[in-house]
Scaffold this motif. Structure first.
Motif, short mmCIF file in Angstrom:
data_model
loop_
_atom_site.label_atom_id
_atom_site.label_comp_id
_atom_site.label_asym_id
_atom_site.label_seq_id
_atom_site.Cartn_x
_atom_site.Cartn_y
_atom_site.Cartn_z
N LEU A 216 -7.93 37.26 53.09
CA LEU A 216 -6.69 37.74 53.71
C LEU A 216 -5.99 36.67 54.55
CD1 LEU A 216 -7.66 41.35 54.80
CD2 LEU A 216 -6.26 40.65 52.86
N GLY A 217 -6.63 35.52 54.75
CA GLY A 217 -5.99 34.43 55.49
C GLY A 217 -6.40 34.32 56.94
N LYS A 218 -7.53 34.89 57.30
CA LYS A 218 -7.99 34.81 58.69
C LYS A 218 -8.23 33.36 59.11
CE LYS A 218 -11.46 37.49 57.86
NZ LYS A 218 -11.20 37.83 56.48
N PRO B 298 -1.60 42.39 53.28
CA PRO B 298 -0.20 42.21 53.65
C PRO B 298 0.68 43.26 52.95
CG PRO B 298 -1.11 40.18 52.74
CD PRO B 298 -2.15 41.24 52.60
N THR B 299 1.71 43.70 53.63
CA THR B 299 2.64 44.67 53.05
C THR B 299 3.53 43.96 52.02
OG1 THR B 299 4.32 44.26 54.71
CG2 THR B 299 2.70 46.01 55.18
N ALA C 191 -11.48 40.36 65.47
CA ALA C 191 -10.55 40.58 64.36
C ALA C 191 -11.35 40.51 63.07
CB ALA C 191 -9.46 39.51 64.36
N VAL C 192 -11.33 41.59 62.31
CA VAL C 192 -12.09 41.64 61.07
C VAL C 192 -11.19 42.02 59.91
CG1 VAL C 192 -14.30 42.18 62.17
CG2 VAL C 192 -12.81 44.03 61.46
N ALA D 261 -13.51 36.19 64.72
CA ALA D 261 -12.88 36.66 63.49
C ALA D 261 -13.87 36.51 62.34
CB ALA D 261 -11.61 35.88 63.19
N GLY D 262 -13.78 37.42 61.39
CA GLY D 262 -14.65 37.34 60.23
C GLY D 262 -14.50 38.53 59.33
N ASN D 263 -15.41 38.60 58.39
CA ASN D 263 -15.42 39.69 57.42
C ASN D 263 -15.97 40.95 58.05
OD1 ASN D 263 -14.44 38.06 55.29
ND2 ASN D 263 -16.47 37.17 55.10
N THR D 264 -15.60 42.08 57.48
CA THR D 264 -16.06 43.35 58.03
C THR D 264 -17.55 43.56 57.85
OG1 THR D 264 -15.28 44.34 55.97
CG2 THR D 264 -13.89 44.62 57.89
N HIS D 265 -18.14 42.88 56.90
CA HIS D 265 -19.58 43.02 56.66
C HIS D 265 -20.20 41.65 56.59
CE1 HIS D 265 -18.98 47.22 55.88
NE2 HIS D 265 -18.03 46.92 55.02
N ARG D 266 -21.48 41.60 56.90
CA ARG D 266 -22.20 40.33 56.80
C ARG D 266 -22.18 39.84 55.36
NH1 ARG D 266 -25.38 38.47 60.75
NH2 ARG D 266 -25.55 39.78 62.56
N LEU D 267 -21.98 38.53 55.21
CA LEU D 267 -21.99 37.95 53.88
C LEU D 267 -23.39 37.95 53.31
CD1 LEU D 267 -19.56 34.95 54.37
CD2 LEU D 267 -19.10 37.13 53.28
#
Length: 164
Positions: free
Chosen positions: A21-23, A151-152, A15-16, A119-125
């Motif tokens: 976003l609250g992951k 979120p919608t 999950a990225v 779970a994490g960010n879409t790109h490396r920090l």
């Protein structure tokens, strides 16, 4: 075959999403509600030996050795369902692992068959170079991948109502 060769069909879930976003909040809540083991990858736990120690801590298992081989063997024992079903593992900030460590964790999950959510960010920090061959191999071992979006409007309004 060995007792450690459990469920080969189990695959990791990834999950990225963007930061903020609250992951982390969601994973913590899921772990608390379900009894899953939770851990967060930090600068101190992103290498192989500290990763095994992190798994021991997440499952509340005593670390009897400081040697990587012994820590890995112990992880195989308690994650391999030798002592009953293994609780799922939720790993937050997975992108901080090096490709080598992430491959080792996925190998452990494949051998033992426990449920794994990364779970994490879409790109490396950190601005590290990505080994495209290693990352391709890792991506092929992920069973399901989904991206968490913003979120919608309806979700944000529901949150505001419930917080009042």
């Amino acid at each position: 075959m060995s007792d450690l060769m459990c469920n080969r069909e189990a695959a990791a879930v990834l999950a990225v999403g963007k930061a903020g976003l609250g992951k982390t909040v969601a994973l913590s809540w899921i772990a608390a509600q379900s009894g899953a083991a939770y851990c967060e990858v930090t600068q101190h736990t992103k290498a192989i030996r500290p990763m095994f120690k992190m798994l021991h801590d997440a499952y509340g298992v005593q670390k009897d050795s400081k040697f990587t081989y012994d820590l890995a063997k112990n992880c195989m024992n308690f994650l391999g369902a030798r002592y009953g079903p293994t609780r799922p593992l939720l790993v937050d900030e997975y992108q901080n692992f090096t490709p080598t460590v992430l491959r080792e964790l996925l190998h452990l999950q494949e051998r033992c068959g426990f449920a794994l959510l990364l779970a994490g960010n879409t790109h490396r920090l950190a601005g590290t170079r990505r080994d495209t061959h290693a990352m391709g191999q890792i991506e092929s071992r992920i069973g399901m991948r989904f991206e968490i979006g913003q979120p919608t409007r309806e979700v944000r309004e529901d949150r505001r109502r419930t917080q009042r």
